[in-house]
Every structure is written in C-alpha cells, then in structure tokens.
Design an enzyme around this catalytic site. Structure first.
Site, PDB file in Angstrom:
ATOM      1  N   GLU A  18      56.198  51.756  65.230  1.00  0.00           N
ATOM      2  CA  GLU A  18      56.560  52.206  63.965  1.00  0.00           C
ATOM      3  C   GLU A  18      58.119  52.038  64.247  1.00  0.00           C
ATOM      4  O   GLU A  18      59.028  53.016  64.520  1.00  0.00           O
ATOM      5  CB  GLU A  18      56.103  53.428  63.738  1.00  0.00           C
ATOM      6  CG  GLU A  18      54.675  53.760  63.479  1.00  0.00           C
ATOM      7  CD  GLU A  18      54.195  52.961  62.522  1.00  0.00           C
ATOM      8  OE1 GLU A  18      55.019  52.605  61.320  1.00  0.00           O
ATOM      9  OE2 GLU A  18      52.951  52.629  62.249  1.00  0.00           O
TER      10      GLU A  18
ATOM     11  N   CYS B 282      63.320  56.951  58.693  1.00  0.00           N
ATOM     12  CA  CYS B 282      63.134  55.699  59.187  1.00  0.00           C
ATOM     13  C   CYS B 282      62.552  54.827  57.643  1.00  0.00           C
ATOM     14  O   CYS B 282      62.873  53.720  57.623  1.00  0.00           O
ATOM     15  CB  CYS B 282      61.919  55.057  60.123  1.00  0.00           C
ATOM     16  SG  CYS B 282      60.613  55.994  59.798  1.00  0.00           S
TER      17      CYS B 282
END
Length: 477
Positions: free
Chosen positions: A220, A254
């Site tokens: 991720e 993110c």
C-alpha cells in the site's frame, strides 16, 4: 547470518516468528469460534484503550487532532472488526464452483484456508488504523500475525506492544520493537504473506527483501493522486472538499489529493475559494487544536524545501503564514499552502507531497488532465468533480488508479465492501472486508470426482474409445 553476529533483538524476532511458523504447520486452522474470539479481544483492546492511544499518537506527532484520530483511526478499525465478525461464517464456508458439463456429476469447491504467518510493516501517519485494519483481515482469515510499527511513533508502538501482550498469546499476535536492526531484519523473514504500507521507495526495498523468500506481498504505497475539477463542477463545492481532504491530518495521508487540475480560466477563482475554505475550517492560528502537526523536524524541513524550490522556479505561493514563523515552526504546524503556476521541473511535482501543500495546474482542453495523468505513474487515488456524466465516464474509462471518489475525496477508502489497494507504483494487492479475507487466505480449489464419471476412458491404451471421447470434448469446448 551467523547466530553469534545477531543482536538480541534479531534473535528474539526470529524466535517469535519460528514459534508461530511451527504452529501453523502442526495445528489445524482456527475454528470460527477461535477467530471470533480473537476479533472480540482486539475490539475490546481498542475500545478500552481509546483515550490512551489518542494521547500517545498526539504526543508522537507533537499534536494530533483528537477528532481525526477518533474518526479516521479508531472508528474505522472498530467498523472493520464488526463487519468481519458479522460476515466471517459466510466467508469461511466453502464456495460452490460450477463444474464443466463433461465432468458431471463431479463437483468443484473453493475452500479458504489460512496462509500461516502474516507480517505487517506499518506506517506512522495513521498508526492505529494502518496497523490494525490489515490485522483484522489476517485474523479473520485464520493467520498468526507479526507487527512492526513505525519508528516515528515510538510512544504508540510501545503502547500497542503493551496492550497486545495483555490480550494475546505471543503465538497469536506479536508486536516487535522499532530498533533499526529489527526493521531491516523483519522484511527478510519467510512470511507466508507480508503487508507493507509506506513510501514507494521503501516499498521497493521491502519487495526485494520479500522476493528472496518468494513471499507474497501487499504493498500500500502512495504517489501523486490528482483531483480533476471539470468545467461542469461547482467550483466552491470542489474547493471546499479538496481543501478538507488536503488538510486532514495536515496532508499526511497517502490518498490525499496531491494536486488539482483546474480549467485555466478558473485557477485564480479556485485558489481563492480553496484558501477561504482552509481558513474557515482550520483558521490561521497555529494553536488551533483541529490542525495536526507535521510528524518530525525532517518532514517539516522537506516541506519547506518543496516550497522554496517551487518559488525559486517561478511558482506563486499563497500561505497563511511563513513556515519559519516561530509560532508555527515550534509547534511543527506547517501553514496551509497553495502553489500556483507549477511546472514539471519543480520537485513538488515530482515527489509525493505528504503535507498541506496544494499545487494547482491549469488546463485549456478537456483532454489535458487525462493525458497529464497517464504520462505519470498510476496514482493510488483519483478524484473527479463535475456534473457532466459523459465526461466523468470518459475520465474513468481512460485512467487507471487504485480507487476513485466522484465529487468528493477520500471516501472510497471508507467503503468496507470495496477493496482498497494500489496499482503499479502505487501498490499491489488489496484489503478491506471480504477482500482482505480472500487476499490473506489460500482459496484452495478442490475437485470431487464422481464414481459415475467416465474419466477412465482417457487412460491408455488409446483407440476408438478415445477418438469418440475427443470428438465429444471438442464439441463441448
């Protein structure tokens, strides 16, 4: 490595792994009741220590908005646990799979089994959520879990290690230390699956280390997630929603919108509306408790250098205050910043920003945003604002990203029935709900042959019977 050369931390790490590993090979998969019990213990651990987690996370950041910790971390993980517990029995049930006509009356089944030991290398920006949400999927799938928290949140890491050890046996879940030698050794362990959340640069190193053991990985990562403001968009609405998504957790997210693509004629108006929204939501006082600090001096200085570089190369900087203002810098609060007139040679357009800086790019033609996005790495998230459904669908069809939110930002991440994951440089693999369960299970295909099937006709010696059977198979294919 020679055992005599290993530090005590490395030896303890390997001992903890091998204790788990042996149990995954000698004991059957945990029952539904055992998995539900582990999920219940995890839920109680979080609920009973919520205020303690909030305080240590805030201390690690310098200041972390308590509301953001509650909404973006605690409640999301509790929701993951509740969802998994509710659906786990169904997820664990062998799945019926159609059987080709020529093999009837045989049957096919997919049987989910635990992989074994799952490693989680967690980031610092949402330490509770991005550590324990993947762990929920791993536990639901029946795995044993090893966690390595980030060294940038040492107080949180110490508390997590403490409370996990009071609720779980060390062969169920274990939290390792954050020392450098452990950090380097963790990814090299022969896990059955490894989950890493963090930067693309470190993700490559983790993938290399895992590859030496052929360890499957879920990465991720991040990248530069664009927000496209179409000509049909409500400019004020888009500005407000992008401003919020950019400043929550001070941009240390993110999937935050990394930059905005706006019709050239609307750039100034949009920038003014973004600035107004930022001031309305977060004010201009660095003491504002709703505004989170930058996690470290090094990260603060990196943001300063991005702004300095952009200004030196001709960008126009719009800020609530100067970053070197002691009132802001001593609290590590970076002033919300809008950067207008950015160009590709500026560092701010080459690196993921991970802070409260919003570059705005103007475009003339409606095809320009898609062309710009497709010339760069595939983003973890993409945001589109507008009312023209045909243009929206064209953008969705011609771009590839980890996930999309239309007419808002961030909220695709909160959809527990949708997978969360990147593609290419923004990651690989996915988790959330059943997607996490399946990603961290081996869906083992099983074929049950029927005694009434004529498969023996395939055996030699070949002759007329195989010719007849071949004709039949060709007809069915």
């Amino acid at each position: 490595m020679d055992q005599s050369l290993k530090s005590p931390g490395q030896s303890a790490l390997e001992d903890a792994f091998h204790a788990m590993f042996e149990l995954t090979r000698t004991k059957p998969a945990p029952t539904l009741a055992e998995r539900l019990d582990r999920l219940a213990r995890l839920r109680a651990l979080i609920a009973n220590n919520e205020s303690r987690f909030e305080k240590v996370i805030s201390a690690d950041f310098g200041h972390r908005c308590a509301t953001e910790t509650a909404i973006a971390e605690t409640l999301l993980v509790l929701g993951e646990i509740k969802h998994a517990a509710k659906h786990l029995k169904k997820w664990m049930t062998p799945q019926r799979v159609p059987t080709a006509l020529q093999f009837l009356p045989a049957k096919n089944r997919l049987i989910p089994q635990p992989l074994g030991v799952v490693g989680i290398i967690a980031p610092w920006n949402y330490p509770l959520q991005l550590t324990l949400a993947p762990a929920v999927g791993a536990i639901a799938a029946g795995n044993r879990v090893m966690i390595k928290p980030s060294e940038l949140v040492p107080r949180f890491s110490a508390l997590l290690k403490e409370v996990i050890s009071t609720k779980f046996d060390a062969t169920e879940i274990v939290v390792t230390g954050i020392e450098d030698d452990i950090s380097q050794a963790f990814a090299s362990l022969p896990f059955d699956h490894l989950i890493f959340t963090g930067s693309t640069r470190v993700g490559r190193l983790v993938a290399e280390a895992a590859g030496r053991n052929l360890t499957p990985i879920t990465l991720e990562l991040g990248g530069k997630s664009p927000a496209i403001v179409d000509r049909s968009a409500d400019l004020g609405e888009a500005a407000e929603r992008i401003a919020y998504a950019k400043l929550v957790n001070a941009g240390q997210t993110c999937i935050a919108p990394d930059y905005a693509l706006v019709p050239e004629a609307s750039v100034q108006d949009f920038a003014e509306k973004v600035q107004a929204s930022m001031r309305r939501m977060f004010g201009t006082d660095p003491a504002n408790k709703d505004y989170t600090s930058i996690v470290s001096d090094r990260h603060y200085q990196r943001l300063e250098s991005l702004v300095t570089d952009a200004a030196a190369k001709g960008a126009r900087i719009v800020q609530a205050a100067k970053p070197d203002d002691p009132a802001w810098k001593t609290k590590r609060k970076f002033p919300p910043t809008i950067v207008i007139g950015v160009t590709p040679d500026m560092t701010i357009m080459q690196e993921e920003i991970f802070g409260p800086l919003l570059p705005i790019l103007g475009y003339k033609d409606a095809t320009e945003p898609v062309s710009y996005i497709n010339r760069h790495g595939r983003p973890l998230a993409l945001y589109w604002f507008g009312k023209d459904n045909a243009t929206r669908d064209e953008v969705l069809a011609r771009t590839v990203s980890g996930g999309v939110t239309v007419n808002d930002c961030l909220f695709h991440f909160t959809q527990i029935n949708q997978p969360m994951g990147g593609i290419g440089a923004s990651g690989t693999g996915a988790y959330h709900g059943e997607w996490g369960f399946n990603n961290l299970s081996k869906l083992k295909p099983v074929f049950y042959r029927s005694p009434f099937n004529r498969l023996a006709d395939l055996y030699p010696p070949y002759g007329a019977k195989i010719s007849r059977l071949e004709k039949m198979l060709r007809f069915m294919s």
